[in-house]
Write a protein that holds these residues in place. Structure first.
Motif, short mmCIF file in Angstrom:
data_model
loop_
_atom_site.label_atom_id
_atom_site.label_comp_id
_atom_site.label_asym_id
_atom_site.label_seq_id
_atom_site.Cartn_x
_atom_site.Cartn_y
_atom_site.Cartn_z
N ASP A 450 0.89 17.41 -17.04
CA ASP A 450 -0.12 16.36 -16.84
C ASP A 450 0.55 14.99 -16.71
O ASP A 450 0.19 14.18 -15.82
N GLN A 451 1.54 14.76 -17.58
CA GLN A 451 2.24 13.48 -17.51
C GLN A 451 3.02 13.36 -16.19
O GLN A 451 3.10 12.26 -15.60
N ASP A 452 3.58 14.48 -15.74
CA ASP A 452 4.32 14.46 -14.47
C ASP A 452 3.39 14.09 -13.33
O ASP A 452 3.74 13.30 -12.43
N LYS A 453 2.19 14.67 -13.36
CA LYS A 453 1.20 14.35 -12.32
C LYS A 453 0.84 12.87 -12.37
O LYS A 453 0.71 12.19 -11.34
N ARG A 454 0.63 12.37 -13.59
CA ARG A 454 0.26 10.97 -13.75
C ARG A 454 1.39 10.06 -13.24
O ARG A 454 1.17 9.04 -12.55
N ILE A 455 2.64 10.46 -13.58
CA ILE A 455 3.77 9.63 -13.15
C ILE A 455 3.89 9.63 -11.63
O ILE A 455 4.10 8.56 -11.00
N LYS A 456 3.72 10.81 -11.04
CA LYS A 456 3.82 10.89 -9.58
C LYS A 456 2.70 10.07 -8.92
O LYS A 456 2.91 9.42 -7.86
N ALA A 457 1.51 10.10 -9.49
CA ALA A 457 0.41 9.31 -8.93
C ALA A 457 0.72 7.82 -9.02
O ALA A 457 0.47 7.03 -8.07
N VAL A 458 1.27 7.39 -10.15
CA VAL A 458 1.63 5.98 -10.33
C VAL A 458 2.72 5.59 -9.37
O VAL A 458 2.71 4.50 -8.75
N GLU A 459 3.72 6.53 -9.24
CA GLU A 459 4.81 6.24 -8.31
C GLU A 459 4.28 6.10 -6.88
O GLU A 459 4.76 5.26 -6.09
N LYS A 460 3.28 6.92 -6.50
CA LYS A 460 2.69 6.85 -5.15
C LYS A 460 1.98 5.52 -4.95
O LYS A 460 2.10 4.84 -3.89
N GLU A 461 1.19 5.13 -6.01
CA GLU A 461 0.50 3.85 -5.93
C GLU A 461 1.50 2.69 -5.83
O GLU A 461 1.32 1.73 -5.07
N ASN A 462 2.59 2.79 -6.60
CA ASN A 462 3.61 1.75 -6.58
C ASN A 462 4.27 1.67 -5.21
O ASN A 462 4.58 0.56 -4.68
N ALA A 463 4.47 2.82 -4.58
CA ALA A 463 5.10 2.82 -3.26
C ALA A 463 4.19 2.14 -2.24
O ALA A 463 4.64 1.38 -1.35
N ILE A 464 2.87 2.41 -2.30
CA ILE A 464 1.91 1.79 -1.38
C ILE A 464 1.89 0.28 -1.59
O ILE A 464 1.89 -0.52 -0.62
N LEU A 465 1.89 -0.12 -2.88
CA LEU A 465 1.86 -1.54 -3.19
C LEU A 465 3.13 -2.23 -2.70
O LEU A 465 3.08 -3.37 -2.15
N ARG A 466 4.29 -1.58 -2.86
CA ARG A 466 5.53 -2.17 -2.42
C ARG A 466 5.52 -2.34 -0.88
O ARG A 466 6.02 -3.33 -0.34
N GLU A 467 4.91 -1.33 -0.18
CA GLU A 467 4.87 -1.41 1.29
C GLU A 467 4.00 -2.58 1.73
O GLU A 467 4.34 -3.31 2.67
N LYS A 468 2.89 -2.77 1.07
CA LYS A 468 2.00 -3.87 1.42
C LYS A 468 2.68 -5.20 1.14
O LYS A 468 2.55 -6.17 1.91
N VAL A 469 3.38 -5.27 0.05
CA VAL A 469 4.08 -6.51 -0.30
C VAL A 469 5.15 -6.80 0.73
O VAL A 469 5.34 -7.97 1.18
N ASN A 470 5.83 -5.81 1.18
CA ASN A 470 6.91 -6.01 2.16
C ASN A 470 6.36 -6.43 3.50
O ASN A 470 7.02 -7.13 4.30
N GLN A 471 5.12 -6.01 3.87
CA GLN A 471 4.50 -6.37 5.14
C GLN A 471 4.11 -7.85 5.17
O GLN A 471 3.98 -8.45 6.25
N HIS A 472 3.89 -8.38 4.08
CA HIS A 472 3.52 -9.79 4.04
C HIS A 472 4.76 -10.64 3.80
O HIS A 472 4.69 -11.86 3.75
#
Length: 472
Positions: A450-472
């Motif tokens: 369960d924790q692994d799933k949660r970590i992977k979900a957070v990591e995915k969200e963090n990757a999306i956020l980093r991409e948006k930040v880099n686009q601006h």
């Protein structure tokens, strides 16, 4: 003065009496009568109360007193005749007869017959029906006048029954000397024969209708004793007519090949039953005549060795259905293993009557195996109840970590896991504990997934956020 008239019988002329005369008066007032043979007469036979004397002194053929040697009354010392009986008597039971030599006033006594019937030879006061003087030597000689003889003697506090030479024997039996039936003989060499007159051993017993030895017990005794050398061997009669043979030291029975013990008919061996056999190699067979081991039993099932108890309930060993059995008398009796002796026993293991086993402890309690100490093993297999795979069932409700934290904070141990206090008091069940530990591992695995799933979900969200930040 009493005058006795008698008839004298002349040696030459009958009916003519010789002349007689009174002698001088004796000091005691009596007179002697002298007979003279004047004219060639001499006295031959005298008759007292009879006119036909046929012996030098003849009395009439009537019963009663004949000669009185002392006293004139009814009781006196004298001779008489009873019915078909010649009597020599004293005046009373306290008076005796004596035989000896010398004279009345210079008498040397050799034999005395007491008034009570006791006879003393060489003694004046016999205390038994026949008494000899208390001196050593020959007492009775049945054959022989002096020196060697057949007789009875006493020497050095020893009663002797002897023959004349060492080749002569002593026999006991019944009948008479001429018509003798012998049943026991003592040879001159010391051999004793019972039922035989030619014993070849120290004791030889011949066969017969009732051969053997009989030992009986007196008051206070229940056994007979045979002594060889200085060792006593005891023979005791059993309660059912049997015999017990025992010793203070040891009993040794020997046979050149086989020593066997049997019962039933000893006269007809075909009816006998051999119960125990000892071979010359030391092997003992009980119920078998061919023991193949130091101790062998007959090949049939059932009890083999009885250590204590009767035929119904006992401690022993037996065989049933290809199974060696070691058993006690009841379920409340146990079997113990240890060292020392029966009286000084140090126990190391016990098997309870209910099947529970204690190693290092006498009381395994309710455990099938209780061990007081360490257990070393290369492999242990535990068969337990339900395995906790139910944790992976979708219907299983897994506690939240917060719930687990709250439980630990309150109880100081994991859920479903026993506390330290409980373990100290009750111990743990290895099978159950391993299942519980596996359950916790499986639960922990679910938490990790369960924790692994949660970590992977957070990591995915963090990757999306980093991409948006880099686009601006």
């Amino acid at each position: 003065m009493f005058i006795c008239f008698f008839i004298l019988k002349s040696a030459t002329t009958w009916g003519q009496a010789p002349s007689w005369k009174w002698g001088p008066k004796n000091p005691d007032g009596s007179y002697d009568i002298y007979f003279t043979g004047s004219g060639g007469y001499k006295i031959r036979n005298m008759g007292f109360g009879t006119s036909s004397p046929i012996a030098p002194i003849t009395f009439p053929s009537i019963l009663g007193n004949k000669i009185s040697l002392w006293n004139y009354g009814k009781t006196h010392f004298g001779l008489g005749i009873g019915p078909a009986l010649f009597q020599i008597f004293t005046d009373r039971i306290g008076s005796d007869f004596a035989f000896g030599y010398g004279s009345s006033d210079n008498f040397t006594e050799t034999v005395r017959i007491r008034g009570n019937g006791n006879i003393g030879i060489g003694m004046k006061d016999p205390g038994f029906p026949l008494n000899f003087a208390s001196t050593a030597g020959d007492k009775i000689s049945f054959w022989g006048n002096s020196g060697v003889s057949y007789g009875i003697g006493v020497q050095s506090l020893l009663l002797q029954i002897h023959t004349d030479i060492h080749t002569s024997d002593i026999a006991f039996g019944y009948g008479s000397s001429k018509h003798f039936n012998e049943n026991l003989r003592i040879k001159g060499n010391g051999n004793v024969g019972i039922g035989t007159s030619s014993p070849t051993e120290r004791l030889t017993i011949a066969g017969g209708s009732t051969p053997g030895l009989l030992f009986t017990s007196g008051p206070g005794f229940t056994y007979g004793i045979i002594k060889f050398g200085t060792i006593d061997h005891y023979i005791k009669s059993g309660v059912v007519g049997g015999m017990e043979l025992y010793d203070n030291s040891s009993i040794r029975l020997m046979a050149s090949k086989t020593l066997s013990f049997s019962t039933d008919n000893f006269r007809d061996t075909s009816q006998s039953k051999e119960l125990m056999t000892i071979l010359n190699n030391g092997n003992i067979g009980i119920g078998t005549t061919k023991p193949g081991a130091p101790l062998s039993f007959a090949s049939y099932v059932g009890a083999k060795i009885l250590l204590y108890g009767d035929s119904a309930l006992n401690f022993g060993l037996g065989i049933q259905n290809y199974l060696l059995q070691i058993y006690t008398s009841g379920k409340n009796s146990d079997i113990a293993f240890g060292y020392g002796s029966s009286a000084a026993f140090t126990e190391t293991m016990r098997i309870k009557g209910n099947g529970n086993v204690g190693i290092g402890t006498k009381d395994p309690g309710d455990y099938k195996l209780a061990v007081e100490g360490k257990i070393g093993a290369r492999e242990v297999e535990v068969k337990s109840g339900p395995w906790p795979d139910f944790v992976f069932d979708k219907k299983y409700t897994l506690r939240t970590l917060q719930e687990v934290e709250d439980f630990i904070s309150t109880n100081k141990h994991l859920p479903e896991i026993p506390s330290e206090e409980t373990v100290k008091k009750e111990g743990i069940n290895l099978g159950n504990m391993n299942a519980l530990l596996l359950q916790k591992i499986e639960e922990l695995t679910l938490y990790v997934i369960d924790q692994d799933k949660r970590i992977k979900a957070v990591e995915k969200e963090n990757a999306i956020l980093r991409e948006k930040v880099n686009q601006h």
